[in-house]
Design a protein around this motif. Sequence first.
Motif, PDB file in Angstrom:
ATOM      1  N   THR A  77     -52.377 115.787  80.380  1.00 51.17           N
ATOM      2  CA  THR A  77     -51.582 117.868  79.614  1.00 51.17           C
ATOM      3  C   THR A  77     -50.173 117.710  81.189  1.00 51.17           C
ATOM      4  O   THR A  77     -49.461 118.058  80.397  1.00 51.17           O
ATOM      5  N   GLU A 112     -46.016 117.451  79.771  1.00 55.95           N
ATOM      6  CA  GLU A 112     -45.110 118.963  80.151  1.00 55.95           C
ATOM      7  C   GLU A 112     -44.652 118.665  80.610  1.00 55.95           C
ATOM      8  O   GLU A 112     -42.964 118.976  80.826  1.00 55.95           O
ATOM      9  N   PHE A 128     -47.808 117.311  74.579  1.00 61.86           N
ATOM     10  CA  PHE A 128     -48.094 118.713  75.978  1.00 61.86           C
ATOM     11  C   PHE A 128     -49.118 119.638  74.842  1.00 61.86           C
ATOM     12  O   PHE A 128     -50.621 119.683  75.532  1.00 61.86           O
ATOM     13  N   VAL A 129     -49.013 119.884  74.064  1.00 63.85           N
ATOM     14  CA  VAL A 129     -49.125 120.950  73.504  1.00 63.85           C
ATOM     15  C   VAL A 129     -49.925 120.253  72.713  1.00 63.85           C
ATOM     16  O   VAL A 129     -51.036 120.976  72.739  1.00 63.85           O
ATOM     17  N   SER A 183     -42.883 113.811  74.738  1.00 61.21           N
ATOM     18  CA  SER A 183     -44.220 114.204  75.201  1.00 61.21           C
ATOM     19  C   SER A 183     -44.195 116.313  75.319  1.00 61.21           C
ATOM     20  O   SER A 183     -45.272 115.758  74.648  1.00 61.21           O
ATOM     21  N   LEU A 184     -43.428 116.746  74.771  1.00 60.29           N
ATOM     22  CA  LEU A 184     -43.774 118.257  74.867  1.00 60.29           C
ATOM     23  C   LEU A 184     -44.431 118.196  73.683  1.00 60.29           C
ATOM     24  O   LEU A 184     -45.845 119.076  73.320  1.00 60.29           O
ATOM     25  N   CYS A 220     -40.198 117.869  80.285  1.00 59.59           N
ATOM     26  CA  CYS A 220     -38.686 118.327  81.021  1.00 59.59           C
ATOM     27  C   CYS A 220     -37.505 117.924  81.969  1.00 59.59           C
ATOM     28  O   CYS A 220     -36.809 118.099  81.950  1.00 59.59           O
ATOM     29  N   TYR A 224     -51.135 121.352  87.164  1.00 57.01           N
ATOM     30  CA  TYR A 224     -50.246 121.691  87.048  1.00 57.01           C
ATOM     31  C   TYR A 224     -49.235 121.806  88.352  1.00 57.01           C
ATOM     32  O   TYR A 224     -48.871 120.142  88.864  1.00 57.01           O
TER      33      TYR A 224
END
Length: 109
Positions: A11, A15, A45-46, A41-42, A19, A67
């Motif tokens: 995850t 994220e 992530f979600v 990719s985001l 970014c 993270y």
Amino acid sequence: MLKTTLLFFATAVAEILGCYLPHLWVQKGGSILLLIPAAASLAVFVSLLMLHPAASGRIYASYGGVYILTAFLWLRFIDGVKLTPQDWLGAAVIFTGVLIIVSGWAKSV
């Protein structure tokens, strides 16, 4: 606990990558096409964040620790920045906290 921890790392990588790619586009003169895999990719992530098996507050608290460790590893191995002993110590303390939180999930569900 291992499955949950690995899911957290996946995850975090999704994220950070989501970014990092726009950063490459804006700050490093990369192609605007980098925004396509960044958006994907985001979305990953979600999707991964929703797979975690505990109350959302516990997920976000423990995910935050993973993270931080993942961001330090990214900084070291992708960006090539040497980490200080304080960076490593802080990451170890934070990750210990993550393991403590995750180990209590089974008892509170």
